[in-house]
Scaffold this active site. Sequence first.
Site, PDB file in Angstrom:
ATOM      1  N   HIS A 363       0.823  -1.116   0.000  1.00  0.00           N
ATOM      2  CA  HIS A 363      -0.134   0.124   0.173  1.00  0.00           C
ATOM      3  C   HIS A 363       0.898   1.195  -0.093  1.00  0.00           C
ATOM      4  O   HIS A 363       0.715   2.167  -0.627  1.00  0.00           O
ATOM      5  CB  HIS A 363      -0.967   0.146   1.315  1.00  0.00           C
ATOM      6  CG  HIS A 363      -2.352  -0.823   0.887  1.00  0.00           C
ATOM      7  ND1 HIS A 363      -2.583  -1.273   2.168  1.00  0.00           N
ATOM      8  CD2 HIS A 363      -2.960  -1.097   0.083  1.00  0.00           C
ATOM      9  CE1 HIS A 363      -3.763  -2.108   1.597  1.00  0.00           C
ATOM     10  NE2 HIS A 363      -3.889  -1.938   0.454  1.00  0.00           N
ATOM     11  N   GLU A 604      -0.031  -8.996 -25.939  1.00  0.00           N
ATOM     12  CA  GLU A 604       0.952  -9.289 -24.898  1.00  0.00           C
ATOM     13  C   GLU A 604       1.197 -10.796 -24.784  1.00  0.00           C
ATOM     14  O   GLU A 604       2.298 -11.081 -24.023  1.00  0.00           O
ATOM     15  CB  GLU A 604       0.316  -8.741 -23.672  1.00  0.00           C
ATOM     16  CG  GLU A 604      -0.897  -9.225 -23.057  1.00  0.00           C
ATOM     17  CD  GLU A 604      -1.350  -8.589 -21.785  1.00  0.00           C
ATOM     18  OE1 GLU A 604      -0.513  -7.760 -21.303  1.00  0.00           O
ATOM     19  OE2 GLU A 604      -2.592  -8.732 -21.412  1.00  0.00           O
ATOM     20  N   ASP A 628       4.512  -7.514 -20.771  1.00  0.00           N
ATOM     21  CA  ASP A 628       4.051  -8.948 -20.661  1.00  0.00           C
ATOM     22  C   ASP A 628       4.575  -9.369 -21.979  1.00  0.00           C
ATOM     23  O   ASP A 628       5.269 -10.488 -22.054  1.00  0.00           O
ATOM     24  CB  ASP A 628       2.499  -9.174 -20.661  1.00  0.00           C
ATOM     25  CG  ASP A 628       2.162  -9.077 -19.283  1.00  0.00           C
ATOM     26  OD1 ASP A 628       2.923  -9.657 -18.538  1.00  0.00           O
ATOM     27  OD2 ASP A 628       1.151  -8.655 -18.792  1.00  0.00           O
ATOM     28  N   CYS A 675       0.890   0.455 -24.784  1.00  0.00           N
ATOM     29  CA  CYS A 675       0.636   0.903 -23.394  1.00  0.00           C
ATOM     30  C   CYS A 675       1.510   0.265 -22.541  1.00  0.00           C
ATOM     31  O   CYS A 675       1.326   0.497 -21.155  1.00  0.00           O
ATOM     32  CB  CYS A 675      -0.840   0.713 -23.205  1.00  0.00           C
ATOM     33  SG  CYS A 675      -1.216  -1.165 -22.944  1.00  0.00           S
TER      34      CYS A 675
HETATM   35  C1  PEP Z   1       1.494  -4.818 -20.251  1.00  0.00           C
HETATM   36  O1  PEP Z   1       1.610  -5.950 -20.039  1.00  0.00           O
HETATM   37  O2  PEP Z   1       2.481  -4.255 -21.184  1.00  0.00           O
HETATM   38  C2  PEP Z   1       0.644  -4.009 -19.827  1.00  0.00           C
HETATM   39  C3  PEP Z   1       0.664  -2.571 -20.266  1.00  0.00           C
HETATM   40  O3  PEP Z   1      -0.307  -4.352 -18.775  1.00  0.00           O
HETATM   41  P1  PEP Z   1       0.395  -4.757 -17.292  1.00  0.00           P
HETATM   42  O4  PEP Z   1       1.576  -4.055 -17.135  1.00  0.00           O
HETATM   43  O5  PEP Z   1      -0.956  -4.302 -16.601  1.00  0.00           O
HETATM   44  O6  PEP Z   1       0.340  -6.305 -17.445  1.00  0.00           O
HETATM   45 MG    MG Z   2      -0.148  -6.966 -19.335  1.00  0.00          MG
END
Ligand code: PEP
Ligand code: MG
Length: 755
Positions: A363, A604, A628, A675
């Site tokens: 947290h 991913e 990922d 992202c």
């Molecule tokens: C990713 O896997 O790049 C992603 C943006 O999602 P997370 O980091 O939440 O797995």
């Molecule tokens: Mg991811």
Amino acid sequence: MPSLGRLRRIVQDVSGASTLDESLRLISDQVKDVMSVDVCSIYLMDADRGDLVLMCTQGLDPGSVGNVRMPIGDGLVGTIAERQQVLKTDDALQHPSFHYFPETNEELFHAFLGVPIVHYRQVVGVLVVQQQESRQFDSEHEAFLVTVAAQLAGTLSHAINSGKVSNLLKGRKKANTHIDGIVGSSGIGIGKVVRAGGSISFKDVDEVCALDKDAELLSFKRALVAVGKELDQGHQQMADTPGDVQAIFDAYRLILESDDLQVAIRNRIYDGLIAPAALKSVIEEHAAIFEEMDDPYFQARGEDIRNIGLRILRYLVEPNAKPNEYGQPVILIGDVVSVSDIAEVPAEKLAGIVCQQGSALSHTAILAGALGVPAVMGVGKLPLRMLAGQSGIVDGYRGRVYFQPSSALMAEYIRLVRQESEFDRALDKLRHLPGETRDGYRLSLMVNTGLLADISPGLEKGAEGIGLYRTEIPFMIHDSFPSEEEQYRLYRKVLKDFYPRPVTMRTLDIGGDKPLPYFPVNEDNPYLGWRGIRFTLDHPEIFSGQLRAMLRASKGLENLKILLPMVSSVDEVDAFLLLLDKSVASLKEEGVEVNRPPIGVMIEVPSTMFLLDFLAERVDFLSIGTNDLTQYLLAVDRNNDQVARLFSRLHPSVVRALHLIVEKSRKLDLNVSLCGELAADPAAVLLLLGLGVDSLSMNAHGLPRIKHVIRSFKKSDTEQLLAEALKLGSEKEIRSLLNNALEDAGLGGLIRSGV
Ligand code: PEP
Ligand code: MG
């Protein structure tokens, strides 16, 4: 013969030691005993002088400790360190590398076995056993000593670092001693070190019998009331922070009001203990239950219990305790730093947070990130009492903390902080300008969010929308699955605040490193397990609740896009589309007409790279999750610090995979965004421009800098860089190509903070 049980005991005892000297003594004592040898000695690297020094011995003349020094490559010990190999001989005195030190009385010992102590490819020291009689140590002895050294290397390396900190504070050494931990929240903070929760510690509480049980019960009751008030005040002071941060206070309250804890403590007072001792024993038992679990989320809950325990203890020991006065910027440091510790410091005075325990999931780290305060977690044992009042620097980019920095280092960090804030101020003027290259290529710049706390920074930095809203974060800090209504309220707020900009909400992506406290799943390989859409499709009651909440929240705003995580086959997309249709139909039956939003898939899992044409028939957009994708492509656990150096964001295979995805998407006329963390890496952005992704989504902090990079280049130049990068076979070469391009464009200053 040494047994596995003895090995475990040595490792356990050493990790429980409170000083480096104690650790070394325990190792040498026990190894000497278990192996029935005449001598066990430990030499450690002195990084400043570049040699090995005898730190501890059982069997040689104790006067030689600290006096025998061996340069790397010199003597048997120096040879072991240089070669990073075991060395054994039946007669050390005859060995060509033997170097005699008269102060040791070593001439008495003939048989010699030495093994290097190596932590992450660096020699930390050398562990040696010796015996008078001339004989060869056998392979079992060798295997045992190698195992002891390998198991203790990490603990010793940590103990050396915190020992350095103690020495520095005793004035023996003037250097820029630092300690490394895990990045909790990025940024740089400079301030005075203040011990979180005051100077109270359970260590100082002894098991003393109560003289007056009623008085002890009364003081316990009063302490509970005082902590309750403190939590309420903290809650109010954090009124501007998001609902999910406030949920942390609710979690603390639940612990404080837990019958289990209160009854157990009262019972121990009835049994005759003073209140602090009763509290200590119950808190330690309860926290240990959580901390022994493998799952980092549950381990973090142990941290919450200790936080509350220390708060209560403070009022038991100092019933009239007053909050601290904070005149200058402070770095809060503690075994754990609780949310109420943070709430106690005025926001403008909180420069950094350092926790001995904890992970990026605790947290404290979540809150630090939401508040934009640099934090370093899991630094291990530190001499907290001595550190209080010293000056410090928290480097949240590198996960590093400096204590008593030299004036030159301090000046350098002050310069960096100034430079960062001047640069950020200068970039403010870009706020209303598009993310457009010098030759007119435009991409949308979006933010990644998850806490409501990121919403306003995202808007302030000129985000054109939310490219990734991680819905699991609110799920993770609740105590049960949130209801459809609760989710509706949360999603509505996000969609409204960003209206008319688009908001891409990702469906629940729990599993992997994001377990839910109220829904434990036991798996050997959680990242390859029941994660993301695999979980939600198996729980249509949870999935459709989330979809209905999203669809309702977007009604009238129509700025929602839905993104699916962890898709590995088209069947999953088909199953989802069916569920979506059912959710739309059920709402219609209830008289709520909703529109079907654009649907996207996260790329991913590597299998989806080869399914793009099938996906194009089913969905409207793609979003590449490089965190990922890189983990699965390179088979490197993204959260495992042992292999963190292998997590190459710009590995040639990653670059080629991105090339394949974007080229193919363009042919299929599919909108493609990115992202993962890569989107905030200035060097990588040059390649992403060259590839021609449609949008990038990143944390709000990184957005202005990335916009600046985009606006400093021509797309045609980045296409050239991409063509060159595709010919290179290592991340190092790719990075240097891109970093040179940044330097040439006058953006060399961005190279450090982007990664
Ligand atoms: C990713 O896997 O790049 C992603 C943006 O999602 P997370 O980091 O939440 O797995
Ligand atoms: Mg991811």
